[in-house]
Design an enzyme around this catalytic site. Structure first.
Site, PDB file in Angstrom:
ATOM      1  N   ARG A 109       0.754  -1.290  -0.130  1.00 20.74           N
ATOM      2  CA  ARG A 109       0.045   0.045   0.135  1.00 20.74           C
ATOM      3  C   ARG A 109       0.916   1.489   0.161  1.00 20.74           C
ATOM      4  O   ARG A 109       0.544   2.416  -0.225  1.00 20.74           O
ATOM      5  CB  ARG A 109      -0.955   0.135   1.052  1.00 20.74           C
ATOM      6  CG  ARG A 109      -1.838  -1.169   1.195  1.00 20.74           C
ATOM      7  CD  ARG A 109      -2.892  -0.973   2.250  1.00 20.74           C
ATOM      8  NE  ARG A 109      -4.009  -2.124   2.252  1.00 20.74           N
ATOM      9  CZ  ARG A 109      -5.063  -2.221   3.099  1.00 20.74           C
ATOM     10  NH1 ARG A 109      -4.824  -1.471   4.255  1.00 20.74           N
ATOM     11  NH2 ARG A 109      -5.547  -3.275   3.178  1.00 20.74           N
ATOM     12  N   HIS A 143      -0.412  -5.381  -4.522  1.00 23.62           N
ATOM     13  CA  HIS A 143      -1.524  -4.287  -4.234  1.00 23.62           C
ATOM     14  C   HIS A 143      -1.742  -3.445  -5.449  1.00 23.62           C
ATOM     15  O   HIS A 143      -2.838  -3.181  -5.716  1.00 23.62           O
ATOM     16  CB  HIS A 143      -1.221  -3.769  -3.010  1.00 23.62           C
ATOM     17  CG  HIS A 143      -2.471  -2.892  -2.452  1.00 23.62           C
ATOM     18  ND1 HIS A 143      -3.619  -3.215  -2.220  1.00 23.62           N
ATOM     19  CD2 HIS A 143      -2.417  -1.389  -2.524  1.00 23.62           C
ATOM     20  CE1 HIS A 143      -4.338  -2.367  -1.820  1.00 23.62           C
ATOM     21  NE2 HIS A 143      -3.794  -1.245  -2.025  1.00 23.62           N
ATOM     22  N   ASP A 181     -13.540  -2.939  -5.678  1.00 17.48           N
ATOM     23  CA  ASP A 181     -13.281  -1.480  -5.575  1.00 17.48           C
ATOM     24  C   ASP A 181     -12.636  -1.144  -6.907  1.00 17.48           C
ATOM     25  O   ASP A 181     -12.254  -1.880  -7.742  1.00 17.48           O
ATOM     26  CB  ASP A 181     -12.578  -0.966  -4.201  1.00 17.48           C
ATOM     27  CG  ASP A 181     -11.273  -1.745  -4.204  1.00 17.48           C
ATOM     28  OD1 ASP A 181     -10.707  -1.928  -5.171  1.00 17.48           O
ATOM     29  OD2 ASP A 181     -10.790  -1.945  -3.203  1.00 17.48           O
ATOM     30  N   LYS A 204     -14.914   4.254  -2.476  1.00 22.54           N
ATOM     31  CA  LYS A 204     -14.302   4.398  -1.212  1.00 22.54           C
ATOM     32  C   LYS A 204     -13.117   5.287  -1.140  1.00 22.54           C
ATOM     33  O   LYS A 204     -12.375   5.474  -2.056  1.00 22.54           O
ATOM     34  CB  LYS A 204     -13.969   3.041  -0.517  1.00 22.54           C
ATOM     35  CG  LYS A 204     -12.641   2.299  -1.063  1.00 22.54           C
ATOM     36  CD  LYS A 204     -12.557   0.795  -0.540  1.00 22.54           C
ATOM     37  CE  LYS A 204     -11.060   0.349  -0.959  1.00 22.54           C
ATOM     38  NZ  LYS A 204     -10.819  -0.999  -0.395  1.00 22.54           N
ATOM     39  N   ASP A 231     -11.439  -9.026  -3.812  1.00 20.68           N
ATOM     40  CA  ASP A 231     -10.355  -8.052  -3.551  1.00 20.68           C
ATOM     41  C   ASP A 231      -8.843  -8.517  -3.395  1.00 20.68           C
ATOM     42  O   ASP A 231      -8.860  -9.842  -3.560  1.00 20.68           O
ATOM     43  CB  ASP A 231     -10.458  -7.263  -2.298  1.00 20.68           C
ATOM     44  CG  ASP A 231     -10.037  -5.781  -2.150  1.00 20.68           C
ATOM     45  OD1 ASP A 231      -9.126  -5.350  -2.885  1.00 20.68           O
ATOM     46  OD2 ASP A 231     -10.349  -4.997  -1.211  1.00 20.68           O
ATOM     47  N   THR A 239     -13.120  -2.671   6.055  1.00 20.89           N
ATOM     48  CA  THR A 239     -13.830  -2.533   4.689  1.00 20.89           C
ATOM     49  C   THR A 239     -14.710  -3.427   4.078  1.00 20.89           C
ATOM     50  O   THR A 239     -15.614  -3.286   3.508  1.00 20.89           O
ATOM     51  CB  THR A 239     -12.573  -2.362   3.451  1.00 20.89           C
ATOM     52  OG1 THR A 239     -11.712  -1.254   3.978  1.00 20.89           O
ATOM     53  CG2 THR A 239     -13.070  -1.974   2.208  1.00 20.89           C
TER      54      THR A 239
END
Length: 365
Positions: A109, A143, A181, A204, A231, A239
């Protein structure tokens, strides 16, 4: 430290294949070795009283093609250091080529400078792996795909999307909608196409540095449908629970969830235990301890997928088929996983490898 050795000739420049593991996920490494029909190489490692890590390779790896399996999962800092030290040990032992097999890449991230005076830690980890001596990287569902560009050595990024989607396809669920997402939308689209289902997007944002997301909107028609939330990872579950609540408000009839990486940091298990999600499907890129095993959590093994990639890399063959939805190959991998569940032992890779070789021969005719 777990150990394993290997013995397959005819690989890169005549080198033999050696498979090793650190302490992060030895069970996955053992299953990969079983799929390949080899034994794990031997290594020992321990931590001194001052928390310094010591590693010694017990086999001769001079000019060998070494694959080191070590996801950078909890304890993250220790797993990273153990990975770097083992790579350095192989380098100083004159290994012919060192491939870091990192099924789960931590700090994913932190892939951009989105605030003043913050690091890009994903790039820092990449630099350390290369400086330690890795010649290439094999990983799964980063990610963000841009992390591949942080490396100047070859990177093969596998995906569990086809395995996860075909698991649900075999359930023959009706009135499906795939929910993801924006960050996972591209692979979410592939997931939806395999299931021949529409795609809904969750809008989001993450306020500040909090380990939670704020849901803004559900884009797409989900009312009266069974939703599959997809995801790349499930961390604290905050989440996922927020998405679950939003979907219930929108009128879905049933909710499933899946992710490649089951990080499941506290209090994820407590949240998932009390959720209304019917089933949560993850893979074994990260080990799932007994305390975190819920009846609603299903774990699929990526050992055959990674093992097949290792076999092809070693032989200098294309790994392109592993990025596709080759239905026969995916079904073989799912059946391999079910065989483990039924018998308690992983089947050898000899039959699977032979069938794959036969397909390759047929494709060239």
């Amino acid at each position: 430290m777990s150990a394993f050795g290997i013995a397959e000739a005819g690989g890169r420049s005549g080198e033999t294949l050696e498979l090793y593991t650190g302490n992060a996920n030895p069970e996955l490494a053992t299953n990969i070795a079983t799929y390949l029909g080899i034994s794990l190489g031997r290594a020992e490692g321990f931590e001194f009283a001052n928390e310094n890590i010591f590693v010694k390779i017990l086999d001769n790896v001079r000019e060998k093609d070494v694959f080191l399996v070590q996801p950078t999962c909890t304890p993250v800092q220790k797993s990273i250091m153990e990975l770097l030290i083992m790579i350095d040990a192989f380098k100083r032992a004159s290994a012919g080529r060192i491939t870091a097999v990192i099924p789960y890449y931590a700090y994913g991230r932190s892939d951009k400078k989105d605030q003043p005076r913050v690091p890009i830690t994903a790039r820092l980890i990449a630099d350390m792996i290369q400086v330690a001596g890795a010649d290439r990287l094999l990983t799964m569902d980063l990610h963000q795909g841009q992390i591949q560009g942080f490396f100047s050595v070859p990177v093969d990024e596998l995906t569990a999307v086809h395995m996860l989607s075909n698991y649900f396809k075999r359930m023959q669920l009706e009135d499906l909608v795939v929910v993801t997402d924006l960050g996972f939308a591209k692979r979410g689209r592939t997931f939806a196409e395999i299931l021949e289902a529409p795609l809904a997007i969750i809008e989001k944002r993450r306020p500040g540095n909090l380990d939670m997301a704020e849901l803004l909107n559900v884009i797409g028609d989900v009312r009266g449908k069974r939703a599959i939330i997809v995801d790349d990872e499930i961390n604290t579950g905050s989440t996922l629970i927020e998405i679950e609540r939003a979907l219930i408000r929108e009128g879905v009839t049933d909710i499933y969830a899946c992710a490649t990486h089951g990080v499941l940091s506290d209090p994820a298990i407590d949240r998932l235990r009390t959720s209304e999600i019917t089933e949560i499907v993850i893979t074994d890129t990260i080990p799932l301890p007994p305390a975190k095993r819920l009846e609603k959590i299903k774990v699929l093994s990526v050992a055959p997928l990674i093992g097949e990639a290792i076999r092809r890399i070693h032989r200098g063959e294309s790994v392109g088929a592993l990025f596709s939805e080759d239905l026969e190959l995916v079904q073989e991998m799912l059946l391999w996983d079910e065989k483990i569940d039924a018998d308690g032992d992983a089947p050898t890779a000899q039959m699977t490898t032979t069938r794959q070789d036969e397909r390759e021969v047929s494709a060239t005719r």
